[in-house]
Structures are given as C-alpha cells and as structure tokens.
Design a protein around this motif. Structure first.
Motif, short mmCIF file in Angstrom:
data_model
loop_
_atom_site.label_atom_id
_atom_site.label_comp_id
_atom_site.label_asym_id
_atom_site.label_seq_id
_atom_site.Cartn_x
_atom_site.Cartn_y
_atom_site.Cartn_z
N LYS A 161 0.83 -1.20 0.00
CA LYS A 161 0.00 0.00 0.00
C LYS A 161 0.86 1.26 0.00
CE LYS A 161 -3.98 -2.01 2.41
NZ LYS A 161 -4.77 -2.02 3.67
N ALA A 162 1.97 1.21 0.75
CA ALA A 162 2.88 2.35 0.81
C ALA A 162 3.76 2.44 -0.42
CB ALA A 162 3.75 2.27 2.07
N LYS A 163 3.82 1.33 -1.18
CA LYS A 163 4.66 1.23 -2.38
C LYS A 163 6.14 1.46 -2.07
CE LYS A 163 0.97 2.72 -5.50
NZ LYS A 163 0.45 1.37 -5.63
N SER A 164 6.52 1.21 -0.83
CA SER A 164 7.91 1.38 -0.41
C SER A 164 8.15 0.64 0.91
CB SER A 164 8.23 2.87 -0.22
OG SER A 164 9.52 3.05 0.34
N THR A 165 9.40 0.22 1.13
CA THR A 165 9.75 -0.45 2.38
C THR A 165 10.31 0.54 3.41
OG1 THR A 165 11.96 -0.93 1.50
CG2 THR A 165 10.28 -2.63 1.25
N LYS A 166 10.25 1.84 3.08
CA LYS A 166 10.76 2.85 4.01
C LYS A 166 9.99 2.77 5.33
CE LYS A 166 11.84 7.78 4.42
NZ LYS A 166 11.76 9.11 3.79
N MET B 82 11.18 -6.20 -3.98
CA MET B 82 10.48 -5.54 -5.08
C MET B 82 10.11 -4.10 -4.74
SD MET B 82 6.84 -6.63 -6.85
CE MET B 82 7.38 -8.33 -6.96
N TYR B 83 9.71 -3.87 -3.49
CA TYR B 83 9.27 -2.54 -3.07
C TYR B 83 10.39 -1.72 -2.40
CZ TYR B 83 4.46 -3.91 -4.06
OH TYR B 83 3.31 -4.30 -4.69
N THR B 84 11.59 -2.29 -2.35
CA THR B 84 12.71 -1.56 -1.76
C THR B 84 13.23 -0.49 -2.71
OG1 THR B 84 13.42 -3.51 -0.49
CG2 THR B 84 15.06 -1.79 -0.84
N PRO B 85 13.44 0.73 -2.23
CA PRO B 85 14.00 1.79 -3.09
C PRO B 85 15.33 1.34 -3.69
CG PRO B 85 13.19 2.73 -1.04
CD PRO B 85 13.11 1.23 -0.88
N GLY C 172 5.60 1.34 13.66
CA GLY C 172 6.69 0.59 13.03
C GLY C 172 6.88 -0.80 13.61
N LEU C 173 6.37 -1.03 14.84
CA LEU C 173 6.47 -2.37 15.43
C LEU C 173 5.44 -3.28 14.75
CD1 LEU C 173 6.91 -2.08 19.31
CD2 LEU C 173 8.61 -2.66 17.59
#
Length: 228
Positions: free
Chosen positions: A43-48, A97-100, A167-168
């Motif tokens: 959903k966030a389209k990122s692993t940040k 895949m979603y990692t920057p 984040g947890l």
C-alpha cells in the motif's frame, strides 16, 4: 518446577491431540502473518520505515527447525517449517520488489549473510558428534528464536523517545505470543521441561512487547505535537 509440570501433564494429557492439532494450525497461521506486513508495504509502495529482519529471521528459523525436525525424526516439524522456508522466500522477494533502488544492495547483503549463516549451521550438524549434536543444535535454535522474538526491542529507545509503537509489527508479535503460549501448554502435556522453558521465555518476550502497545499509541505523539 519439574514436579509441577509433571502434575499438570497428567491433568492435561487427555487433551494432547487437540492441543497438538491446534498448535500446528496456529503455527501455520503465524507463518502467514507477515503477509499483513507485506500488504502494508504494498500500500505504501515502499519499504521505508519497515525492516527486513523479521522476514530474514523467519527464514533462518524455519531452515533451522527443518534440520532439527529431521534430527528428531518428526515429519510434522519438518513439513510446517518447509512451508515457512517457502513463504520466507516469497516475503523477501516482495520486500525486495518494493525496496528503493538505493537500498536494494543492503537487502542483497543481508540475505547473503543469512544464507551463509544458515549454510554454516547446516554444515555444523554434519560434523558434530552425533551424541551431542541434537542437544547443542537445539540450544542454538532456541537462542536464535529468542533473538528473533526480541529483535523489535532493538527499537525500544526510539519507541520511548517518540512515545509511539509505530513501526512495530503488532500482528507478528501477537501471533508469536499466541504460538509460544500454545506450544508452552503442549510442552507441559509432553512433560518436557526443555520445551516448557523455551516457550515460557518466548511468551514473556512477546508479552513485554505487546505491553508496549498498551502503554504507547501506534502513532508518534512527538510528531503530532510538532504538527500542532
């Protein structure tokens, strides 16, 4: 302690099959829990803001338990954890895949280290004294399990500073608690002090982390104050 476990074992023994089947089902559900975290990443389209450690750690633990299950000649342990290995590969692939782009190397690096560590552990079982390997490898697996369960507490200082559990991985922590509690009861039924102590510590570690969600909200109060 041993006397108490023995007494409880006698009382609970009629429920052995029911508890055993439930333990298997809830363990499989635990293996599927990280999918919820992957969905949040999607959903966030990122692993940040997300860590790959739970996925890599889950893969290592699954591999270790496959090997341990083979030592014990326990097909149930082997089958359940083979599912865990396969799912971990899927989760890590989706995480990658979603990692920057600028962080992808770090993912490869951590996966490589985890793979090398797993290979060393498996090789160890082939060269250790057959009379000692089951007990020693069991201790190694137990320590790795504790490390994985306790890993979210590495952020404890940050959690207390922000007064937030954002984040947890709540779902993973909750399922870890439920699985540990179920296998704790099963260990009592089997009158296995080793299994009881192993899962008792797991329950305490997970329970402490669940307590953080009661004390702190899931959103940072510090950031909210800055916005206001």
């Amino acid at each position: 302690m041993e006397a108490l476990i023995e007494k409880l074992s006698i009382i609970l023994h009629p429920y052995k099959d029911v508890v055993g089947q439930f333990a298997i089902i809830i363990t499989v559900l635990q293996l599927l829990t990280p999918a919820l975290l992957i969905n949040e990443i999607r959903k966030a389209k990122s692993t940040k803001g997300f860590s790959i450690i739970p996925f890599i750690g889950g893969g290592i633990i699954s591999i270790m338990f496959v090997v341990f299950g083979q030592m014990l000649n326990d097909p149930v342990t082997v089958k359940v954890n083979l599912i865990g290995v396969i799912l971990s590969v899927v989760y890590i692939s989706l995480f990658y895949m979603y990692t920057p782009l600028n962080d992808k190397f770090n993912v490869w690096l951590r996966v490589g280290v985890a793979g090398a560590f797993s290979a060393v552990m498996v090789a160890y079982t082939k060269y250790e004294d057959p009379e000692l390997v089951e007990h020693r490898f069991g201790l190694i697996v137990t320590l790795l399990l504790y490390a994985l369960i306790a890993s979210p507490m590495a952020e404890l200082g940050e959690i207390m500073r922000k007064k937030s559990t954002e984040g947890l991985p709540f779902s993973i922590i909750f399922m870890g608690f439920a699985v540990g509690l179920t296998w704790l009861v099963y260990g009592v039924i089997l009158n296995s002090l080793f299994m009881v102590m192993q899962n008792l510590v797991a329950v305490l570690l997970s329970g402490f982390q669940l307590g953080l969600f009661v004390v702190y909200p899931s959103k940072s109060t510090v950031s909210e104050k800055k916005k206001n």
